[in-house]
Scaffold this active site. Structure first.
Site, PDB file in Angstrom:
ATOM      1  CB  CYS A 181      36.698  42.222  48.789  1.00  0.00           C
ATOM      2  SG  CYS A 181      37.451  43.546  47.819  1.00  0.00           S
ATOM      3  CB  VAL A 186      32.738  44.815  46.161  1.00  0.00           C
ATOM      4  CG1 VAL A 186      31.343  44.419  45.771  1.00  0.00           C
ATOM      5  CG2 VAL A 186      33.657  43.589  46.244  1.00  0.00           C
TER       6      VAL A 186
HETATM    7  N1  LIG Z   1      40.747  49.065  42.509  1.00  0.00           N
HETATM    8  C1  LIG Z   1      39.567  48.502  43.132  1.00  0.00           C
HETATM    9  C2  LIG Z   1      39.750  47.006  43.258  1.00  0.00           C
HETATM   10  C3  LIG Z   1      38.481  46.323  43.754  1.00  0.00           C
HETATM   11  C4  LIG Z   1      38.482  44.828  43.424  1.00  0.00           C
HETATM   12  O1  LIG Z   1      39.369  44.345  42.698  1.00  0.00           O
HETATM   13  N2  LIG Z   1      37.472  44.138  43.942  1.00  0.00           N
HETATM   14  C5  LIG Z   1      37.340  42.744  43.595  1.00  0.00           C
HETATM   15  C6  LIG Z   1      37.070  41.886  44.833  1.00  0.00           C
HETATM   16  S1  LIG Z   1      38.406  41.909  45.968  1.00  0.00           S
HETATM   17  C7  LIG Z   1      36.134  42.570  42.702  1.00  0.00           C
HETATM   18  O2  LIG Z   1      35.114  43.183  42.917  1.00  0.00           O
HETATM   19  N3  LIG Z   1      36.264  41.731  41.696  1.00  0.00           N
HETATM   20  C8  LIG Z   1      35.182  41.396  40.822  1.00  0.00           C
HETATM   21  C9  LIG Z   1      35.583  41.451  39.380  1.00  0.00           C
HETATM   22  O3  LIG Z   1      36.718  41.896  39.076  1.00  0.00           O
HETATM   23  O4  LIG Z   1      34.782  41.040  38.544  1.00  0.00           O
HETATM   24  C10 LIG Z   1      39.340  49.171  44.488  1.00  0.00           C
HETATM   25  O5  LIG Z   1      40.338  49.622  45.093  1.00  0.00           O
HETATM   26  O6  LIG Z   1      38.188  49.295  44.924  1.00  0.00           O
END
Ligand SMILES: N[C@@H](CCC(=O)N[C@@H](CS)C(=O)NCC(=O)O)C(=O)O
Length: 233
Positions: A13, A53
């Site tokens: 991530c 995350v």
């Molecule tokens: N806007 C968030 C984006 C975080 C994000 O998109 N994390 C992804 C992994 S890179 C995640 O946890 N995805 C799981 C999901 O959307 O279910 C940040 O800046 O923390």
């Protein structure tokens, strides 16, 4: 900081990596738990408001969203990574706000995760528009000085963009779009960040392997080229 700091992470991530770069730059000690985002544990869903995350636990307090996390760290742990000048600081914040557009949406990631040669020209054209804005931003913020976004010091802007440039570099090795060829300031910035342990040392040991699996799972053109399923042109 005296409380126990615990990062909930997933290996590939870029938003987690942003928080890690920031903590390493500040010498903050932290524990990490990696989770599988395709099978999120109940304890994680119970503490994460949107199931994403990074999550950072500070003692019993839970923080989420990488921007809020890095801003919190910058307010509470020396050295300050934001510029001292309020105008510069506001513009740095504006450029980190621009990141989801540049990096995650129709920017570099559409190239990294592009699924076919047919999709590539539009993805390149779209990414060019965003990289051009960044080229102008670097010229305004620091001209030719470097190596970082503001000049000599690593900032939260570098911590935010570095992970996306790192992922783009991996796919660009096979896609060969030449995206950065017309943008010397972004190219130099990217080269400097990707030669910098502050960025490259902020991923776990299995990052390269897991990132390849990620490209494979998403059935990307980059993976087809890497694996030899599609011939390079
Ligand atoms: N806007 C968030 C984006 C975080 C994000 O998109 N994390 C992804 C992994 S890179 C995640 O946890 N995805 C799981 C999901 O959307 O279910 C940040 O800046 O923390």
């Amino acid at each position: 900081m005296t409380e126990n700091i615990h990062l909930i992470s997933s290996v590939t991530c870029p938003w987690v990596q942003r928080a890690v770069i920031t903590m390493r730059a500040k010498g903050v000690s932290f524990d990490v738990t990696y989770i599988n985002l395709r099978d999120k544990p109940d304890w994680f869903l119970a503490i994460s408001p949107h199931g994403k995350v990074p999550v950072l636990k500070i003692g019993d307090e839970v923080l989420f969203e990488s921007n809020a996390i890095t801003e919190y760290l910058d307010e509470t742990c020396a050295p300050r990574l934001h510029p001292a000048d309020p105008i510069k600081r506001a513009r740095n914040r504006a450029w980190t706000d621009f990141l989801p557009t540049f990096g995650w949406g129709p920017g570099l990631n559409n190239l990294t995760y592009c699924k076919s040669r047919d999709e590539l020209p539009d993805a390149i054209a779209d990414a060019r528009l965003r990289v051009e804005r960044l080229e102008n931003a670097i010229a305004t913020e620091r001209g030719n000085d470097g190596p970082y976004f503001n000049g000599a010091e690593l900032s939260l802007v570098d911590a935010a963009y570095g992970p996306f440039l790192q992922r783009f570099q991996i796919s660009e090795a096979v896609l060969k779009t030449g995206l950065l060829d017309d943008f010397p300031l972004v190219r130099a910035w990217s080269d400097a960040l990707l030669a910098d342990e502050a960025i490259t040392g902020s991923v776990p040991e299995n990052f390269a392997e897991e990132f390849d699996r990620n490209l494979e799972r998403r059935e990307t053109l980059a993976w087809a080229l890497m694996s030899g399923a599609e011939a390079a042109e």
